[in-house]
Design a protein around this motif. Sequence first.
Motif, PDB file in Angstrom:
ATOM      1  N   TYR A 288      37.080  38.796  37.613  1.00 45.04           N
ATOM      2  CA  TYR A 288      36.288  39.497  38.623  1.00 45.04           C
ATOM      3  C   TYR A 288      35.135  38.607  39.082  1.00 45.04           C
ATOM      4  O   TYR A 288      34.711  37.675  38.392  1.00 45.04           O
ATOM      5  CB  TYR A 288      35.784  40.833  38.095  1.00 45.04           C
ATOM      6  CG  TYR A 288      34.743  40.761  37.000  1.00 45.04           C
ATOM      7  CD1 TYR A 288      33.388  40.656  37.296  1.00 45.04           C
ATOM      8  CD2 TYR A 288      35.111  40.813  35.659  1.00 45.04           C
ATOM      9  CE1 TYR A 288      32.429  40.597  36.295  1.00 45.04           C
ATOM     10  CE2 TYR A 288      34.162  40.758  34.649  1.00 45.04           C
ATOM     11  CZ  TYR A 288      32.827  40.646  34.985  1.00 45.04           C
ATOM     12  OH  TYR A 288      31.872  40.575  33.995  1.00 45.04           O
TER      13      TYR A 288
ATOM     14  N   TYR B 186      35.217  39.679  50.664  1.00 42.81           N
ATOM     15  CA  TYR B 186      35.680  39.414  49.303  1.00 42.81           C
ATOM     16  C   TYR B 186      36.388  38.060  49.311  1.00 42.81           C
ATOM     17  O   TYR B 186      36.789  37.561  50.366  1.00 42.81           O
ATOM     18  CB  TYR B 186      36.631  40.516  48.803  1.00 42.81           C
ATOM     19  CG  TYR B 186      37.813  40.765  49.709  1.00 42.81           C
ATOM     20  CD1 TYR B 186      38.978  40.004  49.624  1.00 42.81           C
ATOM     21  CD2 TYR B 186      37.778  41.771  50.675  1.00 42.81           C
ATOM     22  CE1 TYR B 186      40.052  40.218  50.459  1.00 42.81           C
ATOM     23  CE2 TYR B 186      38.856  42.001  51.507  1.00 42.81           C
ATOM     24  CZ  TYR B 186      39.990  41.222  51.400  1.00 42.81           C
ATOM     25  OH  TYR B 186      41.051  41.434  52.229  1.00 42.81           O
TER      26      TYR B 186
ATOM     27  N   ASN C 169      38.755  46.456  42.654  1.00 40.25           N
ATOM     28  CA  ASN C 169      37.726  46.286  41.634  1.00 40.25           C
ATOM     29  C   ASN C 169      38.345  45.647  40.393  1.00 40.25           C
ATOM     30  O   ASN C 169      38.899  46.330  39.539  1.00 40.25           O
ATOM     31  CB  ASN C 169      37.106  47.646  41.283  1.00 40.25           C
ATOM     32  CG  ASN C 169      35.920  47.494  40.349  1.00 40.25           C
ATOM     33  OD1 ASN C 169      35.647  46.412  39.824  1.00 40.25           O
ATOM     34  ND2 ASN C 169      35.201  48.577  40.142  1.00 40.25           N
TER      35      ASN C 169
ATOM     36  N   ARG D 249      36.825  44.214  37.978  1.00 43.05           N
ATOM     37  CA  ARG D 249      36.074  44.551  36.772  1.00 43.05           C
ATOM     38  C   ARG D 249      36.656  45.811  36.134  1.00 43.05           C
ATOM     39  O   ARG D 249      36.733  45.929  34.929  1.00 43.05           O
ATOM     40  CB  ARG D 249      34.604  44.780  37.101  1.00 43.05           C
ATOM     41  CG  ARG D 249      33.742  45.063  35.871  1.00 43.05           C
ATOM     42  CD  ARG D 249      32.326  45.346  36.298  1.00 43.05           C
ATOM     43  NE  ARG D 249      31.742  44.206  36.972  1.00 43.05           N
ATOM     44  CZ  ARG D 249      30.560  43.677  36.669  1.00 43.05           C
ATOM     45  NH1 ARG D 249      29.854  44.202  35.706  1.00 43.05           N
ATOM     46  NH2 ARG D 249      30.095  42.654  37.329  1.00 43.05           N
ATOM     47  N   LYS D 250      37.085  46.768  36.964  1.00 43.17           N
ATOM     48  CA  LYS D 250      37.703  47.989  36.455  1.00 43.17           C
ATOM     49  C   LYS D 250      38.993  47.667  35.731  1.00 43.17           C
ATOM     50  O   LYS D 250      39.302  48.250  34.694  1.00 43.17           O
ATOM     51  CB  LYS D 250      37.970  48.950  37.610  1.00 43.17           C
ATOM     52  CG  LYS D 250      38.533  50.292  37.177  1.00 43.17           C
ATOM     53  CD  LYS D 250      38.698  51.191  38.391  1.00 43.17           C
ATOM     54  CE  LYS D 250      39.248  52.551  37.985  1.00 43.17           C
ATOM     55  NZ  LYS D 250      39.442  53.440  39.157  1.00 43.17           N
TER      56      LYS D 250
END
Length: 302
Positions: A23, A211, A217, A219-220
Amino acid sequence: MHPRILTVLDYDIDTHLNRIVPYSRISRLPKPISRFLGYREEEYKEPTRLVVVFWSFLGSLIGLLTIGALYKYAPGLKKWHPPIMVASLGASAILDYNSIRTPLAQPRNAILGQTFSALTGVIIHKLFHLNSNWEELQWVAGAVACAVSSAIMATTNTVHPPGGATAVLATTNAEIIAMGWIYIPFVLMSSAIMLALACLLNNIQRAYPVYWWTPANLRKEKVIDDLEKVSTNASEKVLRGQSMARTSNADSDSVVISPHHLYIPDSFDLDGDELAILSRLQARLRWDYAMDERPRAHSSDS
C-alpha cells in the motif's frame, strides 16, 4: 451459467496482483515530496477552468517539446533515427496534462498501457514480416495490433487510449518499423519523462496522480491478510474439532458463518482457497466467542 465459469469470465488481474502490491506510503514522505507525488491532506478541489486550461497548455507544450528535443538532439537517441515525434504521445499529453483525474491518465495506465502497446505492435509486425508480401498486409497488421493491444490493456487494467495508436504505428510507420525492438524502450522512456513532468507541473495548483497503482484500499487488504494469520495461529485450539457443513435448507444465495456453524449452500461451488478463507473467518468468530466466554467462566467460579 455455472458459478465457476462466471468467475473465469469475470477475471480481474488485480485480485491477484493487489495481494503482493504494497500500500502507498507516500503520505509518510516530507510534505514537499509527497505533494508532488499527488498526496493531499485536505480534500482536493479542482481549480477554476482557466487555471486548468493554462496548466494543460503549459504541460502539453513542455512535455512534447522535451520529447522532441531528446529525439532530435540527444546523441544516444539520435543514432536510432526516431521520428520527429511519436504521434500517440500527443494523445497521451492530453490525458497526462488535461484529463488528469481520469483512470486512463494514472501512472499505471500511462506507463504500462503505452509499453504493452509498443511491444504488441513490434511483435505483430515481426510476425507479419515473415510473409514475403507483408507490405500488402500492413493495413491488416495495423488492425490486429490495435485489437490485441486493446485486449492486453483491458486484461491488465492498464487501458490508455493512445496505446492503440502506438501499436498501429509500430506496424505502419516506416521510421518506427526501422527502429525495430528499440521502439519499445523509446516509448517507455518518453512515457516516463512525460509522467515526471506531469507530477511536477500538475501539482503546482492541481493534484496528480489520483493513485499510482489502484484506487482500491491496499492497506485494507493487508489487514485481511493479518486477520487470516491470527485466525490460523491464535485460534488453532478453538478451531480443532469443528467442521463445515453444506445444506440445502439455507438460503440459496447466502453463506452463514457463526462461531459453531458454517452453512454453505449446495449450489455454491467453492475451491480450496475460498473454503480456507471461510474457515479462517469462522475460526476468528470462534476465538472471539471463546474470549468473551472466559470472563464469565471465571466470575461463575468465584
